[in-house]
Design a protein around this motif. Structure first.
Motif, PDB file in Angstrom:
ATOM      1  N   ARG A  79       0.892  -1.145  -0.111  1.00  0.00           N
ATOM      2  CA  ARG A  79      -0.151  -0.108  -0.059  1.00  0.00           C
ATOM      3  C   ARG A  79       0.851   1.159   0.113  1.00  0.00           C
ATOM      4  NH1 ARG A  79      -0.405   1.972   5.185  1.00  0.00           N
ATOM      5  NH2 ARG A  79       0.464   0.661   6.829  1.00  0.00           N
ATOM      6  N   LEU A  80       1.907   1.115   0.539  1.00  0.00           N
ATOM      7  CA  LEU A  80       2.934   2.426   0.559  1.00  0.00           C
ATOM      8  C   LEU A  80       3.925   2.505  -0.514  1.00  0.00           C
ATOM      9  CD1 LEU A  80       3.788   2.961   4.498  1.00  0.00           C
ATOM     10  CD2 LEU A  80       1.829   3.968   2.998  1.00  0.00           C
ATOM     11  N   LYS A  81       4.052   1.271  -1.281  1.00  0.00           N
ATOM     12  CA  LYS A  81       5.052   1.269  -2.399  1.00  0.00           C
ATOM     13  C   LYS A  81       4.402   0.225  -3.290  1.00  0.00           C
ATOM     14  CE  LYS A  81       9.139   2.042  -4.068  1.00  0.00           C
ATOM     15  NZ  LYS A  81       9.430   3.600  -4.540  1.00  0.00           N
ATOM     16  N   ARG A  82       3.650   0.764  -4.290  1.00  0.00           N
ATOM     17  CA  ARG A  82       3.080   0.110  -5.267  1.00  0.00           C
ATOM     18  C   ARG A  82       3.818  -0.528  -6.218  1.00  0.00           C
ATOM     19  NH1 ARG A  82      -1.483  -1.135  -3.330  1.00  0.00           N
ATOM     20  NH2 ARG A  82      -2.164  -2.002  -5.316  1.00  0.00           N
ATOM     21  N   MET A  83       4.992  -0.092  -6.483  1.00  0.00           N
ATOM     22  CA  MET A  83       5.937  -0.488  -7.549  1.00  0.00           C
ATOM     23  C   MET A  83       7.640  -0.077  -6.989  1.00  0.00           C
ATOM     24  SD  MET A  83       4.073   0.767 -11.223  1.00  0.00           S
ATOM     25  CE  MET A  83       5.571  -0.181 -12.194  1.00  0.00           C
ATOM     26  N   LEU A  84       8.323  -0.865  -7.543  1.00  0.00           N
ATOM     27  CA  LEU A  84       9.792  -0.647  -7.224  1.00  0.00           C
ATOM     28  C   LEU A  84      10.684  -0.734  -8.678  1.00  0.00           C
ATOM     29  CD1 LEU A  84      12.052  -0.251  -5.083  1.00  0.00           C
ATOM     30  CD2 LEU A  84      12.364  -2.777  -5.074  1.00  0.00           C
ATOM     31  N   GLY A  85      10.907   0.515  -9.240  1.00  0.00           N
ATOM     32  CA  GLY A  85      11.228   0.770 -10.385  1.00  0.00           C
ATOM     33  C   GLY A  85      10.181  -0.070 -11.195  1.00  0.00           C
ATOM     34  N   PRO A  86      10.368  -0.814 -12.231  1.00  0.00           N
ATOM     35  CA  PRO A  86       9.334  -1.362 -13.076  1.00  0.00           C
ATOM     36  C   PRO A  86       8.630  -2.549 -12.550  1.00  0.00           C
ATOM     37  CG  PRO A  86      11.293  -2.048 -14.135  1.00  0.00           C
ATOM     38  CD  PRO A  86      11.807  -1.062 -12.873  1.00  0.00           C
ATOM     39  N   PHE A  87       8.952  -2.973 -11.362  1.00  0.00           N
ATOM     40  CA  PHE A  87       8.682  -4.235 -10.782  1.00  0.00           C
ATOM     41  C   PHE A  87       7.443  -3.982  -9.766  1.00  0.00           C
ATOM     42  CE2 PHE A  87      12.883  -5.161 -11.380  1.00  0.00           C
ATOM     43  CZ  PHE A  87      12.971  -6.616 -11.550  1.00  0.00           C
ATOM     44  N   ILE A  88       6.282  -4.460 -10.176  1.00  0.00           N
ATOM     45  CA  ILE A  88       4.897  -4.120  -9.665  1.00  0.00           C
ATOM     46  C   ILE A  88       4.320  -5.368  -8.827  1.00  0.00           C
ATOM     47  CG2 ILE A  88       3.634  -4.976 -11.693  1.00  0.00           C
ATOM     48  CD1 ILE A  88       1.536  -2.535 -11.200  1.00  0.00           C
ATOM     49  N   PHE A  89       5.055  -6.343  -9.037  1.00  0.00           N
ATOM     50  CA  PHE A  89       4.462  -7.791  -7.997  1.00  0.00           C
ATOM     51  C   PHE A  89       5.653  -8.677  -7.777  1.00  0.00           C
ATOM     52  CE2 PHE A  89       2.978 -12.086  -8.253  1.00  0.00           C
ATOM     53  CZ  PHE A  89       1.727 -11.891  -7.473  1.00  0.00           C
ATOM     54  N   MET A  90       5.593  -9.075  -6.753  1.00  0.00           N
ATOM     55  CA  MET A  90       6.592 -10.205  -6.251  1.00  0.00           C
ATOM     56  C   MET A  90       5.891 -11.200  -5.158  1.00  0.00           C
ATOM     57  SD  MET A  90      10.365  -9.193  -4.648  1.00  0.00           S
ATOM     58  CE  MET A  90      11.937 -10.392  -4.531  1.00  0.00           C
ATOM     59  N   ASP A  91       6.052 -12.301  -5.374  1.00  0.00           N
ATOM     60  CA  ASP A  91       5.800 -13.441  -4.448  1.00  0.00           C
ATOM     61  C   ASP A  91       6.984 -14.351  -4.335  1.00  0.00           C
ATOM     62  OD1 ASP A  91       3.122 -12.912  -4.173  1.00  0.00           O
ATOM     63  OD2 ASP A  91       2.094 -14.623  -5.240  1.00  0.00           O
ATOM     64  N   HIS A  92       7.049 -14.939  -3.027  1.00  0.00           N
ATOM     65  CA  HIS A  92       8.058 -16.006  -2.711  1.00  0.00           C
ATOM     66  C   HIS A  92       7.472 -16.979  -2.420  1.00  0.00           C
ATOM     67  CE1 HIS A  92      11.525 -17.026   0.244  1.00  0.00           C
ATOM     68  NE2 HIS A  92      11.378 -17.849  -0.809  1.00  0.00           N
ATOM     69  N   ALA A  93       7.395 -18.171  -3.033  1.00  0.00           N
ATOM     70  CA  ALA A  93       6.747 -19.586  -2.706  1.00  0.00           C
ATOM     71  C   ALA A  93       7.806 -20.437  -2.100  1.00  0.00           C
ATOM     72  CB  ALA A  93       5.931 -19.793  -3.959  1.00  0.00           C
ATOM     73  N   GLY A  94       7.445 -21.266  -0.935  1.00  0.00           N
ATOM     74  CA  GLY A  94       8.127 -22.269  -0.384  1.00  0.00           C
ATOM     75  C   GLY A  94       9.366 -21.701   0.509  1.00  0.00           C
TER      76      GLY A  94
END
Length: 307
Positions: free
Chosen positions: A26-41
């Motif tokens: 909510r306070l940082k929608r994107m980091l540079g062009p990165f808009i989504f990040m998931d870590h699975a496992g």
């Protein structure tokens, strides 16, 4: 030194399959062009439950997905007819552009042995000029990705440019993405020359300016900072960032610079105008019931996909 610390939040992709969601925040929608990040496992389930992890065919527009594994394997199938087994150390870059659908299946029981399955999924927003590009998928093998080492430090450049390294992974805007392993006592800085930079701690603990940070935290730095990360124990980091692209709207698995384009994508998926993978078309994820805010004002409904 830090602009922001983002703590990963739990997100369920399917029954029994929970991931750590880092972006959007909510306070940082994107980091540079990165808009989504998931870590699975690391994922530990019985072989009989393997199919419960599957991510069924679902659509994307306006972005590139990047799949990177620490362990295990996943089978990718998409509407271009691509079928690719994704293995550790590879870069699998899928550009959705004007529209693509894909699935991710966990079909090899051996991939779960000892909790071996672990992966990072990111979405990279496309510049406005490339949002309607033709869909594409490319697999890059580990030997195509440069490695940097020094005492206590190992780094693989996944994409972009950093530390004087670059590779053949095709990107659409200035960015960097790297996998770093640090041994206890090692010191390492973030790459310079990028407006927005971050370090996601996948494993271990680091110290920055006298403060400790641990697994599941994304440390965000602006261009004015020159941080040094001190590894307090064996650490695995994902470094990422680049140049901002401007405002982007995100709804479910759709990203665009225009609200009306997301509405069109919703209608296209519901009407079957985005093709399913030809070798995985017996089931798919339906369009979520939209009881959330208008498209673009947030990220609800939550993204379904790992990538």
């Amino acid at each position: 030194m830090l602009d922001l610390v983002i703590d990963a939040r739990p997100a369920a992709l399917s029954p029994g399959f929970e991931v750590k969601r880092i972006l959007p925040y909510r306070l940082k929608r994107m980091l540079g062009p990165f808009i989504f990040m998931d870590h699975a496992g690391p994922v530990q389930v019985a072989p009989a439950q393997l199919s419960s992890l599957d991510v069924l065919p679902h659509p994307h527009i306006g972005l590139s997905t990047v799949s990177y594994l620490f362990g295990g394997q996943v089978t990718h199938r998409d509407s271009l007819g691509v079928e690719q087994i994704i293995r550790p150390g590879e870069v699998n870059w899928m550009t959705a552009g004007s529209g693509i659908s894909h699935s991710e299946r966990f079909e090899d029981p051996a991939a779960l042995a000892g909790g071996a399955l672990e992966m990072l999924q990111t979405w990279v927003a496309l510049p406005e000029a490339d949002e309607e590009a033709a869909p594409a998928f490319t697999n890059y093998q580990p030997e195509e990705l440069p490695i940097f080492t020094e005492p206590g430090v190992w780094l693989r450049l996944i994409a972009g440019e950093a530390y004087g390294l670059r590779n053949a992974v095709r990107t659409h805007s200035p960015l960097f993405y790297a996998h770093v392993v640090l041994q206890p006592g090692a010191r390492f800085g973030l790459p310079r020359g990028h407006s927005e930079r971050g370090a996601y701690i996948a494993k271990g603990q680091v110290e920055v300016a006298g403060r400790r940070y641990g697994a599941g935290q994304l440390l965000v730095f602006g261009p004015q900072n020159d941080p040094v990360l001190l590894a307090l124990e064996p650490c695995t980091l994902m470094l990422l960032g680049g140049e901002p692209l401007g405002e982007r709207f995100i709804w479910w698995n759709f990203v665009s610079s225009r609200r009306e384009r997301i509405e069109q994508a919703k209608a296209d998926w519901q009407a079957g105008r985005i093709a399913l993978p030809p070798n995985d078309n017996a089931e798919f994820v339906p369009l979520p019931t939209d009881k959330s805010r208008p498209a673009g004002s947030g990220s609800d409904p939550a993204p379904q996909a790992l990538s």
